[in-house]
Enzyme design. Structure first.
Site, PDB file in Angstrom:
ATOM      1  N   TYR A  11       0.822  -1.212   0.000  1.00 50.89           N
ATOM      2  CA  TYR A  11       0.000   0.000   0.000  1.00 50.89           C
ATOM      3  C   TYR A  11       0.863   1.272   0.000  1.00 50.89           C
ATOM      4  CZ  TYR A  11      -3.192   3.419   2.230  1.00 50.89           C
ATOM      5  OH  TYR A  11      -3.915   4.529   2.555  1.00 50.89           O
ATOM      6  N   GLY A  36       1.752  -7.879  -0.920  1.00 49.04           N
ATOM      7  CA  GLY A  36       1.684  -6.812  -1.930  1.00 49.04           C
ATOM      8  C   GLY A  36       1.042  -7.315  -3.213  1.00 49.04           C
ATOM      9  N   PHE A  72       9.861  -0.985   2.933  1.00 46.82           N
ATOM     10  CA  PHE A  72       8.454  -1.056   3.344  1.00 46.82           C
ATOM     11  C   PHE A  72       8.003  -2.490   3.639  1.00 46.82           C
ATOM     12  CE2 PHE A  72       8.904   2.621   0.583  1.00 46.82           C
ATOM     13  CZ  PHE A  72       8.196   3.610   1.248  1.00 46.82           C
ATOM     14  N   TYR A 140       4.393  -7.048  16.830  1.00 49.74           N
ATOM     15  CA  TYR A 140       4.583  -6.159  15.678  1.00 49.74           C
ATOM     16  C   TYR A 140       5.363  -4.913  16.092  1.00 49.74           C
ATOM     17  CZ  TYR A 140       3.569  -2.664  12.147  1.00 49.74           C
ATOM     18  OH  TYR A 140       3.696  -1.662  11.220  1.00 49.74           O
ATOM     19  N   HIS A 188      -8.393  -3.165   8.218  1.00 47.22           N
ATOM     20  CA  HIS A 188      -8.332  -1.740   8.533  1.00 47.22           C
ATOM     21  C   HIS A 188      -9.700  -1.079   8.429  1.00 47.22           C
ATOM     22  CE1 HIS A 188      -4.091  -2.664   7.704  1.00 47.22           C
ATOM     23  NE2 HIS A 188      -3.890  -1.786   8.662  1.00 47.22           N
ATOM     24  N   ARG A 220      -8.100   7.656  16.362  1.00 49.71           N
ATOM     25  CA  ARG A 220      -6.834   7.466  15.641  1.00 49.71           C
ATOM     26  C   ARG A 220      -6.499   8.705  14.823  1.00 49.71           C
ATOM     27  NH1 ARG A 220      -6.800   3.985  18.660  1.00 49.71           N
ATOM     28  NH2 ARG A 220      -6.422   1.766  18.427  1.00 49.71           N
ATOM     29  N   ASP A 284      -5.900  -2.954  21.108  1.00 45.58           N
ATOM     30  CA  ASP A 284      -6.208  -1.612  20.599  1.00 45.58           C
ATOM     31  C   ASP A 284      -6.107  -0.569  21.704  1.00 45.58           C
ATOM     32  OD1 ASP A 284      -6.753  -2.226  17.965  1.00 45.58           O
ATOM     33  OD2 ASP A 284      -8.929  -2.354  18.237  1.00 45.58           O
TER      34      ASP A 284
HETATM   35  N1  UFG Z   1     -11.909  -0.952  13.713  1.00 50.26           N
HETATM   36  C1  UFG Z   1     -13.237  -1.265  13.773  1.00 50.26           C
HETATM   37  N2  UFG Z   1     -13.751  -2.067  12.800  1.00 50.26           N
HETATM   38  C2  UFG Z   1     -12.994  -2.566  11.775  1.00 50.26           C
HETATM   39  C3  UFG Z   1     -11.622  -2.226  11.725  1.00 50.26           C
HETATM   40  C4  UFG Z   1     -11.105  -1.428  12.724  1.00 50.26           C
HETATM   41  O1  UFG Z   1     -13.953  -0.847  14.688  1.00 50.26           O
HETATM   42  O2  UFG Z   1     -13.530  -3.295  10.914  1.00 50.26           O
HETATM   43  C5  UFG Z   1     -11.343  -0.047  14.733  1.00 50.26           C
HETATM   44  C6  UFG Z   1     -10.175  -0.635  15.489  1.00 50.26           C
HETATM   45  O3  UFG Z   1     -10.640  -1.383  16.587  1.00 50.26           O
HETATM   46  C7  UFG Z   1      -9.393   0.612  15.850  1.00 50.26           C
HETATM   47  C8  UFG Z   1      -9.657   1.570  14.688  1.00 50.26           C
HETATM   48  O4  UFG Z   1     -10.832   1.083  14.049  1.00 50.26           O
HETATM   49  O5  UFG Z   1      -9.940   1.161  16.999  1.00 50.26           O
HETATM   50  C9  UFG Z   1      -8.533   1.615  13.680  1.00 50.26           C
HETATM   51  O6  UFG Z   1      -8.203   0.276  13.319  1.00 50.26           O
HETATM   52  P1  UFG Z   1      -7.250  -0.107  12.108  1.00 50.26           P
HETATM   53  O7  UFG Z   1      -7.179  -1.599  12.071  1.00 50.26           O
HETATM   54  O8  UFG Z   1      -7.686   0.602  10.876  1.00 50.26           O
HETATM   55  O9  UFG Z   1      -5.853   0.518  12.514  1.00 50.26           O
HETATM   56  P2  UFG Z   1      -5.006   0.317  13.872  1.00 50.26           P
HETATM   57  O10 UFG Z   1      -5.148   1.593  14.630  1.00 50.26           O
HETATM   58  O11 UFG Z   1      -5.312  -0.935  14.565  1.00 50.26           O
HETATM   59  O12 UFG Z   1      -3.584   0.100  13.247  1.00 50.26           O
HETATM   60  C10 UFG Z   1      -2.673   1.115  13.138  1.00 50.26           C
HETATM   61  C11 UFG Z   1      -1.652   0.733  12.078  1.00 50.26           C
HETATM   62  C12 UFG Z   1      -0.787  -0.402  12.587  1.00 50.26           C
HETATM   63  C13 UFG Z   1      -0.219  -0.062  13.951  1.00 50.26           C
HETATM   64  C14 UFG Z   1      -1.338   0.243  14.909  1.00 50.26           C
HETATM   65  C15 UFG Z   1      -0.793   0.620  16.263  1.00 50.26           C
HETATM   66  O13 UFG Z   1      -2.308   0.332  10.880  1.00 50.26           O
HETATM   67  O14 UFG Z   1       0.268  -0.587  11.677  1.00 50.26           O
HETATM   68  O15 UFG Z   1      -2.084   1.345  14.404  1.00 50.26           O
HETATM   69  O16 UFG Z   1      -1.745   0.343  17.254  1.00 50.26           O
HETATM   70  F1  UFG Z   1       0.451  -1.106  14.440  1.00 50.26           F
END
Ligand code: UFG
Length: 324
Positions: A11, A36, A72, A140, A188, A220, A284
């Site tokens: 990405y 990828g 990356f 991670y 994500h 976030r 989280d």
């Molecule tokens: N979430 C949902 N539903 C989904 C997907 C995510 O509610 O279907 C929530 C997650 O619980 C979180 C937020 O949306 O609260 C963001 O989640 P993501 O999975 O999009 O991203 P993260 O914050 O978990 O991940 C990011 C980076 C990682 C890093 C992490 C650190 O993508 O590389 O932050 O905590 F490791």
């Protein structure tokens, strides 16, 4: 200028290729396509190979003279890292060590490395700057912090110049819609919300609405992928005049909750997006928001996207064009 981009099919790597190619940089791309996408490598010479296989590294470096490497390649899912720690340490730490050794053998002395907000663990301050304690809570984040340590040692021992860029939540897609974010499986938030808007993904789940945040859902810091790519270019230029191992936090400094993301996606797509509230997802943190003052001050980074809707709109253009 000839740059080796490891993980150019991913990405952030593919957006990087596009930006570097637009600037006239010669590109070689190493990817094993484990996560990828072949079709995302539209710029540069592809060398299919794996960092865990020294023969592929030799193939990449032999006969080429790289001025720098952008790295990356990584396994990057928090939950998966808890379940499969060996895979994470092997890919992210041993794979990077192999790359560093190949760089040393071929006298390549500049590296821009993808690090993560996950090196910090549970935040102890509202905004996370570079001095925030580093206490990762999953393999991670630990694997990325280990590499940051290795880079500091490599600077002292071998004179390697490096910048580690700690991304907060990478989001969005190229504005012309030709490349975007796609993971298999998708975990994500923004892609899941947009696929729900298209009616092409699984039903949307919100993981937890009992966090100590204004609306109970996690907050976030979403930073546009092109702004991240821009930071990499600035980091590379910074290494021209600066020895040592450096680290910068990259976010846009604004926090948005899961519910705010869903509301923005509804506004952008014009679709009602339903969801169910599910239990919290393990690992989280409730709030992750960057202070990127150092990147602004030292690198001159100035993210173009600060509001959520334009970020989501760019992602929406790409998702809408996918044959889901
Ligand atoms: N979430 C949902 N539903 C989904 C997907 C995510 O509610 O279907 C929530 C997650 O619980 C979180 C937020 O949306 O609260 C963001 O989640 P993501 O999975 O999009 O991203 P993260 O914050 O978990 O991940 C990011 C980076 C990682 C890093 C992490 C650190 O993508 O590389 O932050 O905590 F490791």
């Amino acid at each position: 200028m000839h740059v080796l981009v490891c993980g150019g099919g991913g990405y952030i790597g593919s957006h990087m290729l596009k930006k570097l190619a637009a600037g006239g940089v010669e590109l070689s791309v190493l990817d094993n396509f484990s996560t990828g996408h072949r079709e995302a490598v539209r710029w540069g010479t592809l060398i299919e190979g794996d960092l865990l296989d020294p023969a592929s590294l030799e193939r990449a470096f032999a006969g080429r003279r790289f001025d720098a490497v952008m790295h990356f390649c990584a396994r990057s899912l928090v939950g998966e890292s808890i379940a499969q720690p060996y895979d994470y340490y092997a890919n992210n730490v041993s794979g990077t060590l192999n790359l560093l050794q190949a760089m040393r053998a071929h006298d390549v002395r500049r590296l821009v490395f993808s690090s993560t907000a996950a090196v910090f663990g549970q935040p102890v301050s509202e905004r996370i700057d570079e001095d925030h304690p580093k206490a990762p809570i999953n393999p991670y984040g630990a694997s990325k912090l280990m590499v940051e340590r290795i880079l500091a040692d490599a600077a002292s021992a071998y004179g390697l110049r490096s910048v580690a860029l700690r991304y907060f939540n990478a989001a969005g897609a190229s504005p012309d819609g030709d490349i975007g974010e796609s993971h298999q499986p998708e975990t994500h938030l923004i892609p899941n919300v947009l696929r729900a808007a298209l009616g092409s993904g699984p039903a949307l789940k919100v993981f937890g609405d009992d966090y100590p945040t204004p609306d109970g859902t996690c907050v976030r810091d979403y930073v546009h992928v092109d702004d991240l790519a821009q930071a990499h270019q600035l980091a590379l230029a910074y290494l021209d005049d600066n020895a040592g191992a450096h680290a910068f936090n990259l976010g846009n400094g604004h926090g948005f909750s899961v519910r705010e993301v869903i509301a923005a996606a509804q506004a952008v797509s014009g679709q009602e997006i339903g969801y169910t509230v599910e239990p919290r997802r393990p690992g989280d943190p409730s709030v992750l928001v960057a202070s990127s003052e150092k990147a602004r001050r030292v690198l001159g980074w100035s993210p173009a996207y600060t509001a959520l809707e334009p970020i989501i709109a760019s992602a929406w253009r790409w998702h809408r064009a996918q044959p889901y």
